[in-house]
Scaffold this active site. Structure first.
Site, PDB file in Angstrom:
ATOM      1  N   ARG A  21       0.850  -1.200   0.000  1.00 22.85           N
ATOM      2  CA  ARG A  21       0.000   0.000   0.000  1.00 22.85           C
ATOM      3  C   ARG A  21       0.885   1.249   0.000  1.00 22.85           C
ATOM      4  O   ARG A  21       2.099   1.163   0.063  1.00 22.85           O
ATOM      5  CB  ARG A  21      -0.906   0.016   1.238  1.00 22.85           C
ATOM      6  CG  ARG A  21      -0.158   0.071   2.563  1.00 22.85           C
ATOM      7  CD  ARG A  21      -1.112   0.040   3.740  1.00 22.85           C
ATOM      8  NE  ARG A  21      -1.821  -1.218   3.807  1.00 22.85           N
ATOM      9  CZ  ARG A  21      -1.367  -2.300   4.439  1.00 22.85           C
ATOM     10  NH1 ARG A  21      -0.197  -2.263   5.067  1.00 22.85           N
ATOM     11  NH2 ARG A  21      -2.042  -3.413   4.449  1.00 22.85           N
ATOM     12  N   GLY A  24       5.039   2.584  -1.141  1.00 21.04           N
ATOM     13  CA  GLY A  24       5.627   1.407  -1.771  1.00 21.04           C
ATOM     14  C   GLY A  24       4.841   0.947  -2.980  1.00 21.04           C
ATOM     15  O   GLY A  24       5.421   0.604  -4.027  1.00 21.04           O
ATOM     16  N   TYR A 171      14.106   7.218  16.597  1.00 16.38           N
ATOM     17  CA  TYR A 171      13.633   7.220  15.212  1.00 16.38           C
ATOM     18  C   TYR A 171      14.762   7.583  14.253  1.00 16.38           C
ATOM     19  O   TYR A 171      14.980   6.899  13.240  1.00 16.38           O
ATOM     20  CB  TYR A 171      12.477   8.207  15.068  1.00 16.38           C
ATOM     21  CG  TYR A 171      11.901   8.298  13.672  1.00 16.38           C
ATOM     22  CD1 TYR A 171      11.141   7.257  13.146  1.00 16.38           C
ATOM     23  CD2 TYR A 171      12.104   9.434  12.889  1.00 16.38           C
ATOM     24  CE1 TYR A 171      10.601   7.341  11.871  1.00 16.38           C
ATOM     25  CE2 TYR A 171      11.564   9.524  11.614  1.00 16.38           C
ATOM     26  CZ  TYR A 171      10.817   8.476  11.107  1.00 16.38           C
ATOM     27  OH  TYR A 171      10.287   8.565   9.842  1.00 16.38           O
ATOM     28  N   LYS A 175      16.153   5.556  11.115  1.00 20.02           N
ATOM     29  CA  LYS A 175      15.975   6.062   9.753  1.00 20.02           C
ATOM     30  C   LYS A 175      17.296   6.507   9.127  1.00 20.02           C
ATOM     31  O   LYS A 175      17.515   6.304   7.929  1.00 20.02           O
ATOM     32  CB  LYS A 175      14.975   7.223   9.756  1.00 20.02           C
ATOM     33  CG  LYS A 175      13.548   6.814  10.043  1.00 20.02           C
ATOM     34  CD  LYS A 175      12.991   5.847   9.011  1.00 20.02           C
ATOM     35  CE  LYS A 175      12.744   6.501   7.666  1.00 20.02           C
ATOM     36  NZ  LYS A 175      12.088   5.572   6.698  1.00 20.02           N
TER      37      LYS A 175
END
Length: 310
Positions: A21, A24, A171, A175
């Site tokens: 979904r 992507g 985070y 990332k």
């Protein structure tokens, strides 16, 4: 000035993680439109009322739109090293090669360190940095052998100011790990026609995550196609490598005007979008505001209440 002609990717093979979904899926469709066979690598095999789309529905959508393209659904939980290795093995067994890897799947966690349990730290780092590393390692083996490859990680520029880490330390560790994986692929693929780049949006991208986490107003968002178009262009761009790119700045470098970018990608073309995620000249982003808390959709109400009090 329009973008350069999109590259012909006929018979190339791309693995896109988290492609059931959202961003992507959009990337997979864009690559398929250029003739690239795609591997839809994600966890979702059964439709969920609040999370539409599965690896099978996306594959069916692609093959119905592009009859000359084959789409392979592969179940992958990026927390499992074995699942990552098997996904690449299955790709090569099915197509005989892998040319493009898009490290798209990741988990969101915008919370202070004291509000980050070890289990959540392990989760986001396991999916984001570790998962991207294993997928890239396995794909690089085949890219180096074939002397051609493109690795794109949906990761940010490395923060220049320590204040950027406030409320996002865990985070950013995860990332920026994804970004470093792409930069490592660039370094180790140099001389073998392998490029590696990190790609990051200037502002919030329309997605279920943006909707479910209530990340601002929709008229300040952009379409996922801006990232998909960047990925397609990077597949044909042998000179751009080892960079941490912001989506609209990369497209501007290729020749698109700000008006063209706004009219093509802004959900509300009449408005300029705030550069919520893109770093400014001093290395800071408005998204670095530690008052913005997100992480668990079930606790969104609490996060919104806490943010409002800060």
């Amino acid at each position: 000035m329009p973008l350069p002609s999109a590259p012909d990717l006929t018979n190339r093979v791309a693995i896109i993680t988290g492609a059931s979904r959202g961003i992507g899926r959009e990337v997979a469709l864009a690559l398929a439109s250029r003739g690239c066979h795609v591997v839809i690598a994600a966890k979702t095999v059964q439709a969920h009322p609040t999370l539409p789309g599965t690896i099978y529905t996306v594959c069916s959508e692609i093959e119905s739109k592009y009859p000359n393209v084959r789409a392979l659904p592969v179940v992958v939980d990026l927390r499992s090293a074995d699942a990552c290795v098997k996904a690449v093995e299955e790709t090569v067994k099915h197509f005989g090669r892998v040319d493009v890897l898009v490290n798209n799947a990741s988990a969101l966690w915008w919370q202070n360190m004291i509000d980050t349990p070890t289990s959540k730290y392990d989760l986001i780092n396991g999916i984001n940095a570790r998962g991207a590393f294993i997928m890239t390692r396995e794909c690089m083996k085949h890219m180096l052998k074939n002397k051609w490859g493109r690795v794109v990680s949906m990761g940010p520029p490395l923060p220049k100011s320590y204040t950027e880490y406030a409320g996002k330390t865990a985070y950013y560790m995860s990332k920026c790990g994804m970004s470093m994986v792409a930069l490592g692929a660039a370094a180790e693929g140099e001389g073998s026609n392998i490029t590696g780049n990190a790609l990051w949006p200037a502002t919030i991208i329309e997605s279920l995550a943006a909707t479910n986490f209530k990340l601002g107003e929709r008229d300040t968002w952009r379409k996922a196609s801006i990232l998909a178009d960047c990925v397609v262009q990077l597949c044909g761009d042998a000179r751009t490598t080892g960079e941490t790119l912001i989506d609209d700045l990369y497209l501007a470098k290729l020749g698109m005007s700000q008006r063209e970018i706004r009219e093509t990608y802004n959900l509300d073309p009449s408005k300029e979008v705030p550069r919520f995620l893109a770093p400014s000249a001093d290395g800071k982003t408005s998204g670095g505001d530690w008052k913005i808390k997100r992480g668990d959709v079930k606790k969104l109400k609490k996060d919104l209440e806490v943010s409002a009090r800060l």
